[in-house]
Design an enzyme around this catalytic site. Structure first.
Site, PDB file in Angstrom:
ATOM      1  CG  ASP A   1      -6.320  -3.482  -3.876  1.00 29.69           C
ATOM      2  OD1 ASP A   1      -7.373  -2.798  -3.095  1.00 29.69           O
ATOM      3  OD2 ASP A   1      -5.592  -3.916  -3.054  1.00 29.69           O
TER       4      ASP A   1
ATOM      5  CB  SER B   1      -1.134  -0.112   1.453  1.00 28.29           C
ATOM      6  OG  SER B   1      -1.982   0.941   1.144  1.00 28.29           O
TER       7      SER B   1
ATOM      8  CG  HIS C   1      -5.514  -2.433   0.126  1.00 28.36           C
ATOM      9  ND1 HIS C   1      -4.736  -2.051  -1.064  1.00 28.36           N
ATOM     10  CD2 HIS C   1      -4.781  -2.151   1.445  1.00 28.36           C
ATOM     11  CE1 HIS C   1      -3.495  -1.620  -0.904  1.00 28.36           C
ATOM     12  NE2 HIS C   1      -3.747  -1.344   0.454  1.00 28.36           N
TER      13      HIS C   1
END
Length: 353
Positions: A264, A207, A323
């Site tokens: 995602d 991320s 995610h």
């Protein structure tokens, strides 16, 4: 070296090579250790710091036999501040500097022999604090310091404003993340470079951490003339910069393996992409060139960076589940039908529904 991307993972991704799959999961576990080590509790006096001392961090975060030793803790600082109306909020909301990851060096002789090199890992966690979330939202592009004047064919490299802020902003008592990394890489190159085993730098993140990993690779190859091979293993990473930034990163020799779950949404933001990955606009002719020029003035035209390994979980409205790093690692394992974690991957994907 092929597993580090020296040939851009040609012939290794479809189908996914079993040895490469194991390496991807191994680097993902280093990132998971960063999450495990972070104090997420805003009521804790040690909020946003590392739970564990360096010498026991990997062991206590679930990697007791990694063969690596942590040599440096890393911190990121936000330059943004809460709006005036929120300044009376609890202190943890306005925490500017936080522990973001670590540097670790392979010290185990058997692991060095297996890899054929001494590997240095830099691992970054994803977004955790309020100000990190605010930095994520500063999604327009900003110019990078560049030694070469821009031209029509080589426009200026640009990156997401918030990510660059977290990478370069110093804190009141800490140096910037960029300076912390530079100091440690300089020390490690002096200690191990050109001595015995070849050296490699592998930067892994999830991320926000994946975005910082790309910026770190760019900075290392820009700062150190004789840098060893630099590889990024990106899990669920957002877009980081424009096509010029991607070109500069590739010219400097950095290799990026971008692992993407097709469901995602984080991997599809910020901004939008108008070229096909080879620097050509998706629309041909004058219309395409005009569209590209107009959109470039908005500060929202990004480029996807690196070689993509695409995963696919079942469609779900649960954005967080799509995610999550653990889901990514289980999906990677799922690509090997005979792997012992296949059933866990199936359970993880089914649990998203």
């Amino acid at each position: 070296m092929e597993y580090q991307g020296v040939n851009n993972w040609h012939g290794l991704l479809d189908p996914l090579d079993d040895a490469l799959r194991s390496e991807i999961v191994r680097y993902g576990e280093f990132v998971q250790a960063a999450y495990t080590s972070f104090d997420f509790d805003p009521t804790s006096p040690s909020y946003a710091t590392c739970h564990f001392p360096k010498d026991s961090l990997l062991r206590r975060s679930g990697l007791p036999c990694s063969g690596y030793r942590v040599t440096r803790n890393l911190h990121a600082t936000s330059a943004t501040r809460l709006p005036r109306w929120a300044r009376s909020a609890p202190a943890w909301l306005s925490r500017r500097s936080s522990w973001i990851g670590y540097v670790a060096v392979c010290q185990d002789k058997d692991e060095i022999a297996r890899l054929g090199r001494r590997d240095v890992v830099i691992a970054f966690r994803g977004t955790a604090t309020c100000l990190e979330w605010l930095e994520n939202l500063r999604a327009t592009l900003t110019h990078l310091p560049c030694p070469f004047p821009p031209s029509a064919s080589q426009p200026e490299p640009m990156v997401e404003r918030g990510f660059w802020s977290l990478f370069t902003s110093p804190g009141s008592v800490r140096r910037s993340l960029r300076d912390e990394v530079r100091d440690e890489i300089a020390r490690l190159l002096d200690a191990y470079g050109g001595k015995g085993h070849p050296l490699s730098l592998t930067i892994a993140g999830h991320s926000l951490g994946a975005a910082l990993a790309v910026l770190t690779a760019y900075d290392i190859t820009t700062t150190f003339q004789d840098a060893p091979m630099v590889t990024v293993v990106s899990f669920g990473g957002p877009r980081v910069g424009n096509a010029s930034f991607r070109r500069r990163l590739e010219e400097q020799g950095s290799k990026v393996l971008r692992i993407v779950n097709a469901q995602d949404i984080i991997t599809k933001v910020p901004g939008f992409v108008i070229d096909d990955g080879n620097g050509k606009t998706k629309k041909d002719g004058k219309e395409g060139l005009t569209l590209s020029w107009l959109l470039s003035k908005t500060g929202w035209v990004y480029a996807d960076i690196g070689r993509e390994l695409r995963l696919s979980s079942r469609r779900t409205a649960n954005v967080v589940a799509c995610h999550d790093l653990s889901v990514y690692l289980n999906l990677v394992n799922q690509l090997s039908a005979n792997h012992r974690f296949r059933s866990l991957a199936t359970q993880a994907v089914a649990g998203q529904r």
